[in-house]
Design an enzyme around this catalytic site. Sequence first.
Site, PDB file in Angstrom:
ATOM      1  N   THR A 135      42.401  41.869  33.237  1.00  0.00           N
ATOM      2  CA  THR A 135      42.643  40.442  33.088  1.00  0.00           C
ATOM      3  C   THR A 135      43.272  40.112  31.739  1.00  0.00           C
ATOM      4  OG1 THR A 135      41.462  38.341  32.777  1.00  0.00           O
ATOM      5  CG2 THR A 135      40.205  40.305  32.340  1.00  0.00           C
ATOM      6  N   ASP A 136      43.932  38.948  31.666  1.00  0.00           N
ATOM      7  CA  ASP A 136      44.489  38.501  30.376  1.00  0.00           C
ATOM      8  C   ASP A 136      43.381  38.022  29.433  1.00  0.00           C
ATOM      9  OD1 ASP A 136      43.785  36.129  31.666  1.00  0.00           O
ATOM     10  OD2 ASP A 136      45.713  35.125  31.332  1.00  0.00           O
ATOM     11  N   GLU A 137      42.149  37.846  29.971  1.00  0.00           N
ATOM     12  CA  GLU A 137      41.067  37.304  29.128  1.00  0.00           C
ATOM     13  C   GLU A 137      40.663  38.270  28.012  1.00  0.00           C
ATOM     14  OE1 GLU A 137      38.078  35.054  31.192  1.00  0.00           O
ATOM     15  OE2 GLU A 137      39.405  34.709  32.889  1.00  0.00           O
ATOM     16  N   TYR A 160      32.152  38.416  30.092  1.00  0.00           N
ATOM     17  CA  TYR A 160      33.066  38.947  31.127  1.00  0.00           C
ATOM     18  C   TYR A 160      34.277  39.605  30.471  1.00  0.00           C
ATOM     19  CZ  TYR A 160      36.999  38.881  34.421  1.00  0.00           C
ATOM     20  OH  TYR A 160      38.105  39.231  35.158  1.00  0.00           O
ATOM     21  N   LYS A 164      35.487  43.595  30.454  1.00  0.00           N
ATOM     22  CA  LYS A 164      36.788  44.073  30.951  1.00  0.00           C
ATOM     23  C   LYS A 164      37.552  44.769  29.818  1.00  0.00           C
ATOM     24  CE  LYS A 164      38.415  43.646  34.483  1.00  0.00           C
ATOM     25  NZ  LYS A 164      38.332  44.408  35.766  1.00  0.00           N
TER      26      LYS A 164
END
Length: 352
Positions: A135-137, A160, A164
Amino acid sequence: MTESKKKVLITGGAGFIGSHVVRQFVTGYPNYEITNLDALTYAGNLENIRDVENAENYHFVKGDIKDAGFLLELFEKEKYDAVIHLAAESHVDRSITNPNEFIETNVMGTANLMNAFLAAHQDSFEGKLFYHVSTDEVYGSLGKEGLFTETTPYDPQSPYAASKASSDHLVRAYGNTYGMPFVISNCSNNYGSHQFPEKLIPLFIHNIKNKKELPVYGDGQYTRDWLYVVDHARAIDEIFHKAKLGQTYNIGGFNEWTNLDLIHVLCKIMDRKLDQEPGSSAQLIRFVKDRAGHDRRYAIDAGKLNRDLGWAPSVTFEEGLEKTVDWYLSNPDWLEHVTSGAYQDYYEKMYG
Ligand code: NAD
Ligand code: TYD
């Protein structure tokens, strides 16, 4: 990876994005043997892939990536040539209330999967691939300007995102240390059919349909870059087949919206589809307490993917949102099934 016959394991294929990836590969590559490994958590649902479950090149295995022994045995027996790893705990709000579940599944689960992959191919990695979907997070939050590129330093802000980010680091470390052939992609917010109604767009469609309040966190000026899920699955297909080993690709829609602007567009579409007075859905908007540690802005520069592999989104946001609303409105049974039982408790705890 070439398109010759191979055994591909897709993890998390009963979830939102995974189900679209399964569909993309089962229908696009009849000569591949595709196995979908999923633990069927609250977010996993075999109804998401009903249309391909009888395909000759498709198998389902129920299993948990937290179970290292099970994975070692499975890989020893099946010797999958490639893994596309999507299985994860994926909702930021749940990671705030239960971070350990995210660490166990997203970090340890990924390590277990890679250990099994390595053990099965200790003689040679020739023609093998471990594709990690992320993810870009992991990049944290942007200010008003700028975009995330593949070289933006990691700065995860939620449990989260940190889980990741940890899994991304582990994948690169396994590549560096053990020579494991890998690629990673980091994608922006997805939307589309089959998304569990805990994430913004399906939650708000479901609530508008049921005339329930629309809980907007904080001032609603948080920005996300939205991509239609089918375009994410197409990007994964391109990267799987064409990317050089060890590469990372950012995937995004070149499509930034503040939450509030997006919600107003969604409300207008819903008013039209439900044949309601214009403005009725927007009356359900309520500003509620902000999410803890809420990232202000995400935006992806997907230029590398476009330049190297020629990928671009195939639908505009308006088209994608229209298709998404149509899908939810024409699949009331799906919504009914996933929102019965445990969903009610979650909703009560979160918003009640
Ligand atoms: P999802 O929550 O809809 O689906 C996750 C799937 O993984 C479910 O089918 C679930 O049953 C399965 N799963 C969970 N824990 C498992 C375990 N221990 N063992 C086996 N299976 C397990 O998630 P999603 O939104 O489809 O996201 C899929 C992947 O894409 C995730 O890795 C996520 O980090 C990443 N991603 C998501 C988005 C997004 O906007 N949703 C954006 C970028 C990247
Ligand atoms: P979400 O769909 O949870 O994705 P992510 O947190 O991974 O970006 O949320 C998208 C945006 O919408 C995010 O800024 C949080 C906000 N949001 C609300 O305002 N209300 C809600 O009820 C939810 C679920 C999200």
